[in-house]
Design a protein around this motif. Structure first.
Motif, PDB file in Angstrom:
ATOM      1  N   VAL A  28       0.936  -1.281   0.041  1.00 61.04           N
ATOM      2  CA  VAL A  28       0.150   0.066   0.101  1.00 61.04           C
ATOM      3  C   VAL A  28       0.925   1.197   0.169  1.00 61.04           C
ATOM      4  CG1 VAL A  28      -1.547   1.373   1.360  1.00 61.04           C
ATOM      5  CG2 VAL A  28      -2.017  -0.981   1.022  1.00 61.04           C
ATOM      6  N   HIS A  29       1.772   1.209   0.883  1.00 59.82           N
ATOM      7  CA  HIS A  29       2.841   2.239   0.941  1.00 59.82           C
ATOM      8  C   HIS A  29       3.383   2.799  -0.494  1.00 59.82           C
ATOM      9  CE1 HIS A  29       5.750   5.221   2.741  1.00 59.82           C
ATOM     10  NE2 HIS A  29       6.596   4.765   1.801  1.00 59.82           N
ATOM     11  N   GLU A  30       3.852   1.687  -1.183  1.00 61.46           N
ATOM     12  CA  GLU A  30       4.746   1.834  -2.579  1.00 61.46           C
ATOM     13  C   GLU A  30       3.575   2.051  -3.640  1.00 61.46           C
ATOM     14  OE1 GLU A  30       7.642   2.196  -2.795  1.00 61.46           O
ATOM     15  OE2 GLU A  30       7.927   1.673  -0.344  1.00 61.46           O
ATOM     16  N   LEU A  31       2.170   1.627  -3.438  1.00 64.29           N
ATOM     17  CA  LEU A  31       1.318   2.071  -4.341  1.00 64.29           C
ATOM     18  C   LEU A  31       1.008   3.416  -4.177  1.00 64.29           C
ATOM     19  CD1 LEU A  31      -0.952   0.792  -6.319  1.00 64.29           C
ATOM     20  CD2 LEU A  31      -2.372   0.547  -4.289  1.00 64.29           C
ATOM     21  N   GLY A  32       0.982   3.941  -3.175  1.00 64.49           N
ATOM     22  CA  GLY A  32       0.759   5.387  -3.008  1.00 64.49           C
ATOM     23  C   GLY A  32       1.809   6.258  -3.849  1.00 64.49           C
ATOM     24  N   PHE A 405       7.230   6.883  10.603  1.00 69.60           N
ATOM     25  CA  PHE A 405       8.656   6.856  10.191  1.00 69.60           C
ATOM     26  C   PHE A 405       9.119   7.431   9.158  1.00 69.60           C
ATOM     27  CE2 PHE A 405      12.129   3.916   9.121  1.00 69.60           C
ATOM     28  CZ  PHE A 405      12.943   4.063   9.958  1.00 69.60           C
ATOM     29  N   ASN A 406       8.503   7.108   8.007  1.00 70.84           N
ATOM     30  CA  ASN A 406       8.820   7.471   6.861  1.00 70.84           C
ATOM     31  C   ASN A 406       8.622   9.033   6.448  1.00 70.84           C
ATOM     32  OD1 ASN A 406       9.463   5.552   4.312  1.00 70.84           O
ATOM     33  ND2 ASN A 406       8.058   4.531   5.606  1.00 70.84           N
ATOM     34  N   GLY A 415      10.673  11.405   4.145  1.00 71.81           N
ATOM     35  CA  GLY A 415      10.809  12.895   4.720  1.00 71.81           C
ATOM     36  C   GLY A 415      12.077  13.407   4.400  1.00 71.81           C
ATOM     37  N   GLY A 416      13.358  12.607   4.395  1.00 72.01           N
ATOM     38  CA  GLY A 416      14.559  12.968   3.708  1.00 72.01           C
ATOM     39  C   GLY A 416      14.636  13.619   2.530  1.00 72.01           C
ATOM     40  N   GLN A 417      13.597  12.883   1.628  1.00 74.71           N
ATOM     41  CA  GLN A 417      13.811  13.481   0.213  1.00 74.71           C
ATOM     42  C   GLN A 417      12.987  14.639   0.227  1.00 74.71           C
ATOM     43  OE1 GLN A 417      15.580  11.982  -2.046  1.00 74.71           O
ATOM     44  NE2 GLN A 417      16.184  10.423  -0.418  1.00 74.71           N
TER      45      GLN A 417
END
Length: 482
Positions: A28-32, A405-406, A415-417
């Motif tokens: 789901v995360h990567e699908l977003g 976390f991300n 978040g870093g990107q």
């Protein structure tokens, strides 16, 4: 069906649920990211579940390579226009110079979409739990103290005075705040105590408990002990439980006075009974005088007057004043329907508290107390054995954790990107590629080291401890015949 076959099917079902919901969370995360990139016209080269070498892959009609990789620590969508993560995601075959530059808005939307989809997924599951309801222990939804332990066991065979008892907390106190933070349940109390960072002048763990007794609010400082194998802060209080008569001793005052098995013990001499040891403790101080016991039987209150008598204690064999009642304590379960936005709010607060305690140098919480992929899979498996409701609840927690976390401003993470994109926008030109590559490489190594540490000193250590405990339970000492 034999027990062995039933156990096999149970394990297969549990493993299926772990793969479905744990893997589904990553998907789901990567699908977003994937859908947001496609929507904003970003070139998508690869969609991978897992890192490292591929197990298998295929190319879709859209030209995207879909891949399942060996290292199950997450996943990625390879977007050459957005970030160069070659050491992590693999090299790209796309000539980025021939692709149009992306706007700052597009970058922020794509990077944030993974976390947004995790929250959305959690919200959908929360709606299901809202509809079906979740069973909870009614007594744990209160903050009223049912029992204050005079001693607590900090390690096998080692007991110390109970911190709460020493500080003056007593049964029936109503706790309203821990370290100034309001509480609504015993889970709140335990969580805030365990994650607290308070210290006294001698640097010992300290927590301030605000409570109400007889209508008067007061605050006391308690010095928690680090108890159990995880060395978690504990003060030795428990919620009230419903105390029920399990059985009666033949010829005892209780049997003669008409007490029956199944009766609920409500009060002794007008004082509410909150825990199983309440009656025996009060009788020790009664000097044998008659007592009044209020019971609940078939939804009706019954009051009996009993004369305690000296009887041997079942454990110590020492004669003490007793009624001859064997009691058991149990929580009263009820089904609650918590609104989905309230569930998300609770999990966000829980995640924020854990993260805050992890970075606070004054707490007793460290990386070894965290759960890595192995630990999360074990918890998922345990939840699966309890039913779909438990699986849904834990999946909601994991998705909120992953989203938060991300979004942390740490290179390599989303978040870093977003931080890199923001810095580039502020300075009016792209950040030097050497700086970005070096920073991401360093943080990738640090994150991998963190995962290894958590896995070895957290997940594996707990697994070994649990297996040893299971073997110890199976070993029963056999006495030689006289």
């Amino acid at each position: 069906m034999s027990p062995d076959i039933s156990a096999l099917f149970s394990n297969v079902w549990s493993i299926f649920l772990v793969a479905l919901f744990f893997g589904g969370t990553i998907f789901v995360h990567e699908l977003g990211h994937f859908l947001a990139a496609r929507r904003r016209g970003v070139h998508v080269e690869r969609f991978s579940i897992g890192f490292g070498p591929k197990i298998f892959s295929w190319h879709g009609r859209d030209g995207v390579e879909y891949r399942l990789s060996w290292i199950p620590l997450g996943g990625y969508v390879l977007l050459p226009q957005l970030a160069d993560l070659g050491p992590i995601e693999g090299s790209t075959a796309t000539d980025v110079t021939k692709l149009p530059p992306l706007s700052y808005t597009t970058k922020m939307i794509v990077f944030a979409a993974g976390a947004a989809f995790n929250v959305l997924f959690a919200f959908v599951l929360a709606c299901v739990l809202w509809a079906v309801g979740v069973k909870v222990a009614e007594e744990e939804q209160s903050t009223r103290v049912g029992f204050v332990r005079p001693t607590i066991e900090v390690s096998p065979g080692q007991s110390v005075p109970g911190p709460a008892f020493t500080a003056g907390l007593r049964e029936n106190d109503l706790i309203v705040a821990v370290d100034g933070k309001s509480v609504n349940s015993f889970s709140d109390i335990a969580n805030l105590i365990a994650l607290g960072g308070g210290r006294d002048p001698k640097k010992r763990p300290q927590v301030d408990i605000t409570y109400t007794r007889d209508g008067v609010q007061q605050t006391t400082s308690v010095l928690p002990e680090l108890a159990g194998t995880e060395k978690v802060r504990e003060i030795g209080i428990e919620p009230a439980v419903k105390v029920t008569v399990s059985s009666l001793v033949a010829g005892s005052p209780a049997e003669a006075g008409g007490v029956k098995a199944g009766d609920v013990a409500l009060a002794l001499d007008g004082t509410t009974i909150h825990y199983t040891g309440f009656i025996s403790e009060r009788l020790k101080k009664s000097n044998g005088r008659p007592v009044e016991l209020k019971l609940l039987r078939n939804q009706e209150e019954v009051v009996v007057r009993l004369q305690p008598k000296l009887m041997p204690d079942p454990e110590t064999k020492i004669e003490t004043y007793r009624l001859g009642i064997v009691l058991r304590g149990a929580f009263t379960t009820k089904t609650v329907h918590v609104a989905p936005w309230k569930q998300i709010q609770q999990q966000l607060l829980f995640t924020a508290r854990n993260l805050g305690s992890l970075i606070n140098p004054h707490t007793d919480v460290g990386l070894s107390k965290m759960a890595g992929p192995v630990g999360i899979a074990r918890i998922f498996h345990s939840a699966a054995e309890s039913g779909l409701v438990a699986v849904f609840w834990f999946t909601i927690l994991i998705n909120i954790n992953l989203a938060v976390f991300n979004l942390l401003p740490i290179p390599v993470l989303d978040g870093g990107q977003m931080l890199f994109a923001t810095l580039a926008r502020l300075r009016g030109r792209a950040l030097p590629m050497s700086f970005v590559a070096t920073t991401q490489g360093v943080f990738m190594v640090l994150i991998l080291m963190m995962f290894v540490y958590i896995t070895i000193y957290g997940d594996v250590r707990r697994l070994v401890q649990d297996k040893r405990a299971e073997r110890a339970e199976l070993v029963t000492p056999v006495k030689s015949p006289k």
